[in-house]
Design a protein around this motif. Sequence first.
Motif, PDB file in Angstrom:
ATOM      1  N   SER A   1      76.760  37.826 -10.615  1.00  0.00           N
ATOM      2  CA  SER A   1      75.876  36.661 -10.658  1.00  0.00           C
ATOM      3  C   SER A   1      75.188  36.615  -9.303  1.00  0.00           C
ATOM      4  N   THR A   2      73.933  37.074  -9.258  1.00  0.00           N
ATOM      5  CA  THR A   2      73.217  37.100  -7.980  1.00  0.00           C
ATOM      6  C   THR A   2      72.977  35.680  -7.467  1.00  0.00           C
ATOM      7  N   LYS A   3      72.852  34.713  -8.380  1.00  0.00           N
ATOM      8  CA  LYS A   3      72.684  33.308  -7.951  1.00  0.00           C
ATOM      9  C   LYS A   3      73.935  32.819  -7.244  1.00  0.00           C
ATOM     10  N   ASN A   4      75.112  33.066  -7.833  1.00  0.00           N
ATOM     11  CA  ASN A   4      76.360  32.651  -7.184  1.00  0.00           C
ATOM     12  C   ASN A   4      76.561  33.366  -5.862  1.00  0.00           C
ATOM     13  N   LEU A   5      76.232  34.650  -5.833  1.00  0.00           N
ATOM     14  CA  LEU A   5      76.390  35.416  -4.604  1.00  0.00           C
ATOM     15  C   LEU A   5      75.465  34.874  -3.513  1.00  0.00           C
ATOM     16  N   ALA A   6      74.203  34.643  -3.852  1.00  0.00           N
ATOM     17  CA  ALA A   6      73.249  34.112  -2.867  1.00  0.00           C
ATOM     18  C   ALA A   6      73.734  32.773  -2.327  1.00  0.00           C
ATOM     19  N   ARG A   7      74.246  31.921  -3.197  1.00  0.00           N
ATOM     20  CA  ARG A   7      74.751  30.611  -2.780  1.00  0.00           C
ATOM     21  C   ARG A   7      75.915  30.782  -1.788  1.00  0.00           C
ATOM     22  N   GLN A   8      76.849  31.683  -2.116  1.00  0.00           N
ATOM     23  CA  GLN A   8      78.011  31.893  -1.243  1.00  0.00           C
ATOM     24  C   GLN A   8      77.631  32.486   0.113  1.00  0.00           C
ATOM     25  N   LEU A   9      76.570  33.291   0.125  1.00  0.00           N
ATOM     26  CA  LEU A   9      76.155  33.952   1.369  1.00  0.00           C
ATOM     27  C   LEU A   9      75.074  33.173   2.101  1.00  0.00           C
ATOM     28  N   ASP A  10      74.730  31.993   1.572  1.00  0.00           N
ATOM     29  CA  ASP A  10      73.697  31.148   2.154  1.00  0.00           C
ATOM     30  C   ASP A  10      72.364  31.891   2.287  1.00  0.00           C
ATOM     31  N   ARG A  11      71.991  32.570   1.216  1.00  0.00           N
ATOM     32  CA  ARG A  11      70.705  33.280   1.152  1.00  0.00           C
ATOM     33  C   ARG A  11      69.886  32.644   0.032  1.00  0.00           C
ATOM     34  N   LYS A  12      68.585  32.747   0.121  1.00  0.00           N
ATOM     35  CA  LYS A  12      67.730  32.182  -0.927  1.00  0.00           C
ATOM     36  C   LYS A  12      67.827  32.994  -2.209  1.00  0.00           C
ATOM     37  N   ARG A  13      67.890  34.329  -2.052  1.00  0.00           N
ATOM     38  CA  ARG A  13      67.852  35.194  -3.232  1.00  0.00           C
ATOM     39  C   ARG A  13      68.538  36.518  -2.912  1.00  0.00           C
ATOM     40  N   ILE A  14      69.208  37.065  -3.895  1.00  0.00           N
ATOM     41  CA  ILE A  14      69.766  38.417  -3.798  1.00  0.00           C
ATOM     42  C   ILE A  14      69.389  39.137  -5.079  1.00  0.00           C
ATOM     43  N   GLU A  15      68.956  40.376  -4.930  1.00  0.00           N
ATOM     44  CA  GLU A  15      68.549  41.172  -6.087  1.00  0.00           C
ATOM     45  C   GLU A  15      68.914  42.626  -5.844  1.00  0.00           C
TER      46      GLU A  15
ATOM     47  N   MET B   1      72.279  45.970  -2.969  1.00  0.00           N
ATOM     48  CA  MET B   1      71.382  44.849  -3.213  1.00  0.00           C
ATOM     49  C   MET B   1      70.668  44.489  -1.925  1.00  0.00           C
ATOM     50  N   GLN B   2      69.761  43.526  -2.029  1.00  0.00           N
ATOM     51  CA  GLN B   2      69.051  43.056  -0.838  1.00  0.00           C
ATOM     52  C   GLN B   2      68.796  41.566  -0.959  1.00  0.00           C
ATOM     53  N   ASP B   3      68.638  40.925   0.212  1.00  0.00           N
ATOM     54  CA  ASP B   3      68.332  39.494   0.193  1.00  0.00           C
ATOM     55  C   ASP B   3      66.818  39.304   0.207  1.00  0.00           C
ATOM     56  N   GLU B   4      66.392  38.051   0.310  1.00  0.00           N
ATOM     57  CA  GLU B   4      64.959  37.723   0.244  1.00  0.00           C
ATOM     58  C   GLU B   4      64.159  38.341   1.385  1.00  0.00           C
ATOM     59  N   GLN B   5      64.829  38.735   2.465  1.00  0.00           N
ATOM     60  CA  GLN B   5      64.133  39.373   3.589  1.00  0.00           C
ATOM     61  C   GLN B   5      64.234  40.897   3.531  1.00  0.00           C
ATOM     62  N   GLY B   6      64.770  41.411   2.418  1.00  0.00           N
ATOM     63  CA  GLY B   6      64.883  42.853   2.259  1.00  0.00           C
ATOM     64  C   GLY B   6      66.059  43.468   2.995  1.00  0.00           C
ATOM     65  N   ARG B   7      66.988  42.643   3.498  1.00  0.00           N
ATOM     66  CA  ARG B   7      68.164  43.155   4.207  1.00  0.00           C
ATOM     67  C   ARG B   7      69.180  43.649   3.183  1.00  0.00           C
ATOM     68  N   PRO B   8      69.610  44.919   3.302  1.00  0.00           N
ATOM     69  CA  PRO B   8      70.523  45.481   2.304  1.00  0.00           C
ATOM     70  C   PRO B   8      71.963  45.001   2.484  1.00  0.00           C
ATOM     71  N   LEU B   9      72.686  45.001   1.379  1.00  0.00           N
ATOM     72  CA  LEU B   9      74.099  44.688   1.369  1.00  0.00           C
ATOM     73  C   LEU B   9      74.730  45.405   0.189  1.00  0.00           C
ATOM     74  N   ILE B  10      76.050  45.570   0.243  1.00  0.00           N
ATOM     75  CA  ILE B  10      76.772  46.243  -0.835  1.00  0.00           C
ATOM     76  C   ILE B  10      77.684  45.231  -1.509  1.00  0.00           C
ATOM     77  N   VAL B  11      77.710  45.281  -2.842  1.00  0.00           N
ATOM     78  CA  VAL B  11      78.622  44.453  -3.628  1.00  0.00           C
ATOM     79  C   VAL B  11      79.516  45.387  -4.437  1.00  0.00           C
ATOM     80  N   LEU B  12      80.834  45.176  -4.338  1.00  0.00           N
ATOM     81  CA  LEU B  12      81.806  45.962  -5.093  1.00  0.00           C
ATOM     82  C   LEU B  12      82.321  45.091  -6.231  1.00  0.00           C
ATOM     83  N   MET B  13      82.136  45.576  -7.468  1.00  0.00           N
ATOM     84  CA  MET B  13      82.429  44.769  -8.648  1.00  0.00           C
ATOM     85  C   MET B  13      83.205  45.572  -9.672  1.00  0.00           C
TER      86      MET B  13
END
Length: 163
Positions: free
Chosen positions: A75-89, A56-68
């Motif tokens: 829930s990208t909204k919950n993840l963004a909130r926990q990581l203090d990011r505006k958006r994750i997609e 995935m990536q945050d609003e600045q295009g920085r990549p990250l990995i999620v293991l699920m």
Amino acid sequence: MSRTAHVSETPATAWLRRHAVSFAEHSYEYVEHGGTAVSSQSLGVPEHHVVKTLVMQDEQGRPLIVLMHGDRKVSTKNLARQLDRKRIEPCTPEAAQRHTGFQVGGTSPFGTRKPMPVFVERSVLGLDRIYINGGRRGFLVEISPAVLAETLGAVPVDCALAS
């Protein structure tokens, strides 16, 4: 230790060996868009124990990995909130391959081309054993989930939705 034939070395299995991680190899017939349902059925293990690697990536295009868990969504909204990011997609398949060096459907969190932060659904860490991609389509490695936090440095998060 392996129940199936040895698969040639991948960047993921080389990483596991370099870090002295004990693992078993499991091959299965890859099905395009079959996901964890196909691999869990082929191996006769619960889909909840098959862990998918999502780039995935945050609003600045920085990549990250999620293991699920295979039977859960992020829930990208919950993840963004926990990581203090505006958006994750999710990244595009092309971007995911560029960041990891792995073909989509064969993405592993181990041995990625670029170092990226890794996050793991907290409940994955409570399982006895997990099955996660070994760096090639149709190939999972069976490991202790403790490897994710202790060796890979994955940070626990709570972002699962029922599929």
